[in-house]
Design an enzyme around this catalytic site. Structure first.
Site, PDB file in Angstrom:
ATOM      1  N   SER A  83       2.218   0.459   2.172  1.00 58.32           N
ATOM      2  CA  SER A  83       3.288  -0.505   1.925  1.00 58.32           C
ATOM      3  C   SER A  83       2.927  -1.796   2.650  1.00 58.32           C
ATOM      4  CB  SER A  83       4.624   0.021   2.455  1.00 58.32           C
ATOM      5  OG  SER A  83       4.986   1.227   1.813  1.00 58.32           O
ATOM      6  N   HIS A 173       9.686   4.202  -7.285  1.00 57.00           N
ATOM      7  CA  HIS A 173       8.994   5.011  -8.294  1.00 57.00           C
ATOM      8  C   HIS A 173       9.873   5.153  -9.551  1.00 57.00           C
ATOM      9  CE1 HIS A 173       5.954   5.462  -5.356  1.00 57.00           C
ATOM     10  NE2 HIS A 173       6.590   6.349  -4.605  1.00 57.00           N
TER      11      HIS A 173
END
Length: 304
Positions: A83, A173
């Site tokens: 990330s 997601h």
């Protein structure tokens, strides 16, 4: 001699010794990424033998992004998905590869709740997030600094909200496409970010360990770019492989194709100036908000 032709003579012995030497000279590279359809699509050519990886022993580790963020502090993998929020804490250990990033171009992580979501309603609310070092968590806190958060696995967040255990959650997601099926309301942090900054929300990229030899780093960067290029130019082939990682939308070809297209596209092929600027904007805003402890200058490698 007959013995040599049967593999028992000196020539065969020399060949076996050469094979052994080649094996011992192979460089082991562990590449870690999420078990998601977009990452499976991106790494398809590299995992399925479509590229020349001679001299490299490549192992793929599939793990959720927050676990990868945490493992990166120990430098566990030579190449790892990160990330961008986590990268801000890991820039002394990892550099950013020139391709493989996921951007939310007017879309991104979604704050979901059983009632309509507003910034005011989320203040002082307990929100379940997919990881403290995810970019989703960083964007949430920049948007509403007063939230209280608790970490749960990314694929348990919608259930935690629909059950009433949490008032709200942040989905990443495939959940970004399916939360409405559960009767949940959503606020898109990626859309908000684009209104705020004029650019896409950088979510995650691929980091490569600083201590690797420079030529090896360049080769791995080239392989990743080639893998992405292969998938984008052989879309149906790569998508047929990637859909097995699509979880709840695996049987929905339209949504599966849409999700992969959201996060593997021209931004993924190459950051470009706009992408690099967007990453720096995220890091700067996170630091200004007191959410990133020090100012970080994003460092992008070249494959050349």
């Amino acid at each position: 001699t007959p013995g040599e032709r049967a593999g028992r003579g000196p020539a065969a012995g020399a060949e076996r010794a050469s094979d052994t030497l080649r094996c011992t000279m192979s460089t082991r590279i562990r590449i870690a990424h999420s078990p998601d359809s977009d990452d499976a699509f991106m790494f398809y050519a590299l995992t399925q033998g479509r590229l020349d990886t001679s001299g490299l022993e490549i192992e793929h580790q599939l793990t959720d992004i927050e676990t990868l963020n945490q493992e990166a502090f120990a430098g566990t993998y030579e190449v790892t998905a990160l990330s961008f929020h986590a990268y801000a804490h890991l820039a002394d250990r990892y550099q950013l590869m020139p391709s493989g990033a996921s951007f939310g171009d007017g879309y991104g992580p979604v704050v979901v709740a059983r009632t309509p979501v507003t910034r005011e309603a989320i203040a002082r609310t307990r929100v379940v997030i997919p990881g403290a070092l995810t970019t989703a968590a960083l964007a949430l806190r920049i948007w509403q600094p007063q939230v209280e958060t608790e970490v749960r696995p990314f694929d348990a967040i919608c259930d935690a909200v629909t059950s009433g255990e949490f008032a709200a959650g942040v989905v990443i997601h495939e959940g970004q496409l399916t939360f409405g099926d559960l009767g949940l309301h959503g606020f898109d942090l990626g859309a908000w970010w684009q209104e705020e900054t004029g650019g896409p929300l950088p979510l995650g990229g691929n980091g490569i360990r600083r201590d690797l030899p420079e030529e090896l780093k360049r080769r791995l960067c080239r392989l990743l770019t080639e893998s992405i290029d292969y998938a984008l130019t052989h879309r149906e082939e790569a998508l047929a492989y990637a859909v097995r990682y699509a979880r709840e939308i695996a049987t929905d070809p339209v949504r599966s194709d849409r999700f992969v297209g959201m996060y593997v596209n021209d931004w993924t092929r190459d950051y470009g100036e706009a992408g690099r600027r967007a990453v720096q904007t995220l890091l700067d805003r996170g630091h200004a908000a007191g959410l990133i402890p020090r100012a970080v200058k994003a460092e992008f490698l070249s494959s050349k």
